[in-house]
Scaffold this active site. Structure first.
Site, PDB file in Angstrom:
ATOM      1  N   SER A 185      30.058  41.038 -16.684  1.00 32.01           N
ATOM      2  CA  SER A 185      28.987  40.175 -15.905  1.00 32.01           C
ATOM      3  C   SER A 185      27.424  40.328 -15.949  1.00 32.01           C
ATOM      4  CB  SER A 185      29.550  40.135 -14.382  1.00 32.01           C
ATOM      5  OG  SER A 185      28.899  38.957 -13.792  1.00 32.01           O
ATOM      6  N   ASP A 400      35.165  30.779 -18.693  1.00 36.42           N
ATOM      7  CA  ASP A 400      34.224  31.094 -17.927  1.00 36.42           C
ATOM      8  C   ASP A 400      33.080  29.861 -18.154  1.00 36.42           C
ATOM      9  OD1 ASP A 400      32.001  32.400 -16.299  1.00 36.42           O
ATOM     10  OD2 ASP A 400      31.753  33.647 -17.727  1.00 36.42           O
ATOM     11  N   HIS A 456      35.607  34.980 -16.301  1.00 36.82           N
ATOM     12  CA  HIS A 456      34.451  35.574 -16.046  1.00 36.82           C
ATOM     13  C   HIS A 456      34.757  37.124 -16.042  1.00 36.82           C
ATOM     14  CE1 HIS A 456      30.436  36.454 -15.754  1.00 36.82           C
ATOM     15  NE2 HIS A 456      30.524  37.176 -14.417  1.00 36.82           N
TER      16      HIS A 456
END
Length: 479
Positions: A185, A400, A456
């Site tokens: 991330s 994602d 994600h």
């Protein structure tokens, strides 16, 4: 940069308490071997160490970490430093929800006792991993001064590197282990900066030399504008918007969906149509149910809000979610509650040897301390690193929409590396687990992989596939 009055008062109180405790103990660094944890039956079947490392000019930053030795061969297996994204989200999330050796047994938190179970696909079966709470104010890390809570992309990376160097001073037996800096991330911006610091010191002959081999980043934030702009194309490819909406949006906005001209009504209309089609999807996993947000956040949420604010679009968050049942079993927010309840238990804090008085309520992500986003793009760091003798593993959960695989693949292609092995499927249990492509530039090589059906934080949704990917890549085998 200022706090609100309540935040300022709270931070000053914590800083005073922390300073007092340090004066009493005269101990700026500590480490403990943890053999038992509340919620886990019996002794832990792996070696867990927790502790603090002092960072900063005056040792004012007390960085908390979880260190788990490899369950295979600690003396030979790689050492990973894991940075969770956010920024300012606790590494405990990566440990318990993604790649660590324990996870929660999910059920009914209101009825069932909170239980920890082993994770059969833990990356600690293959590597030694330091899970770092950073910057100060994140997780159980804290500062003895108010100024120590102020951070930025560059400060975050610099202090994480300082932590690593100081940690290795007290753990010299791991200096020779192959070292990889890793995370997912928002840490996609932080990891390359840390790697750059290390390579600079290696080339300068700084002692002791770290045995850096490369870096690993998943669904990485890289170029803020590029990551956000790619969502339109991603939504079109995934049949979330029609050809007409896609064509009108690209035509009317001319490929710019972040810094939108407020007078360009045609663009605003097109973006409104896009929002109507995607606003009730979980952007971090488009197949997951949309659930009310917890009292938590990460930088992706901030980016989404900022993007839609500039475009003059209202996000259907509070009003449109009020009719969603809070007990949806697959809600990520429900799963996060387990860690909040666990980490705020006094028995857990005692078991982890958290210093008393240094931390108020534990939260997955810290929303209160000042943070400056001073690196809009980490692409130049990747470009510099592609000239070094390093290995890189970049992976994306392909469901994602927060940081679509499209944007990640685009910046990788812009490095102009030599294509060694073109796009092809890779397998787990004889099933297609995703697609991979392999690049090189003399002594540098980069493997990119998608995780089919992943979100994600891909290991959270596809633990076995991600374990297989990591295992093969560590062994220098084709994914």
């Amino acid at each position: 940069m200022t706090f609100s009055s309540s935040i300022c008062t709270s931070a000053k109180f914590w800083a005073w308490q922390a300073s007092f405790l340090l004066l009493l103990t005269n101990n700026g660094a500590s480490q403990s071997i943890i053999k038992n944890l509340p919620g886990f039956s019996g002794d832990l079947p792996f070696k867990l160490e927790t502790g603090y490392v002092s960072v900063g000019k005056f040792d004012e930053l007390q960085m908390f970490y979880y260190f788990i030795e490899s369950e295979r061969s600690p003396e030979n297996d790689p050492l990973l430093l894991w940075i969770t994204g956010g920024p300012r989200c606790s590494s405990f999330y990566g440990l318990v929800y993604e790649i660590g050796p324990i996870s929660f047994q999910f059920g009914d938190l209101n009825k069932d006792p909170l239980t920890l179970v082993t994770n059969p696909y833990a990356w600690t079966k293959l590597a030694n991993i330091i899970f770092l709470d950073a910057p100060a104010g994140t997780g159980f890390s804290y500062s003895t001064t108010l100024e120590g809570y102020i951070s930025s992309d560059t400060l975050h990376a610099t202090r994480a590197y300082e932590f690593l160097k100081r940690w290795l001073v007290t753990h010299p037996q791991f200096l020779a282990n192959p070292l990889y800096i890793s995370g997912d991330s928002f840490s996609g911006k932080i990891v390359p900066i840390i790697v750059q610091h290390i390579t600079d010191d290696i080339e300068a002959g700084t002692e002791p030399p770290l045995n850096l081999k490369g870096y690993i980043i998943g669904n990485p934030a890289t170029n803020t504008k590029g990551d956000v702009n790619s969502r339109i194309e991603y939504a079109h490819r995934m049949a979330l918007i029609s050809d007409r909406i896609y064509e009108s949006t690209t035509r009317n906005c001319k490929g710019e969906y972040v810094d939108v001209d407020p007078n360009n009504q045609l663009c605003l209309n097109s973006l409104q149509a896009f929002q109507e089609c995607t606003g009730r999807l979980d952007s971090e996993h488009i197949l997951a149910p949309l659930c009310p947000r917890a009292n938590d956040y990460d930088e992706l949420t901030v980016l989404e809000m900022n993007w839609n604010w500039k475009a003059g679009i209202s996000l259907p968050v509070e009003d449109t979610l009020k009719d969603f049942p809070s007990s949806l079993q697959l809600c990520r927010e429900d799963r996060i509650r387990y860690s909040v309840v666990w980490a705020n238990d006094i028995n857990v804090r005692k078991a982890l040897n958290i210093r008393e008085g240094t931390k108020g309520e534990w939260a997955k992500c810290n929303r209160t301390t000042p943070y400056t986003f001073d690196i809009p793009s980490s692409l130049e760091y990747h470009r510099n690193l592609s000239k070094k003798s390093l290995r890189a593993l970049v992976y994306s959960g392909d469901h994602d929409m927060a940081i679509p695989y499209i944007s990640t693949l685009a910046w990788i292609e812009s490095l102009n590396l030599t294509l060694e092995d073109d796009w092809k499927p890779w397998f787990s249990d004889d099933q297609v687990a995703g697609y991979t492509i392999y690049y090189s530039n003399k002594e540098y090589n980069l493997t990119y992989a998608t995780i089919k059906g992943g979100g994600h934080t891909a290991p959270e949704y596809n633990p076995k596939e991600c374990f297989d990917m990591f295992n093969r890549w560590l062994g220098h085998s084709p994914i």
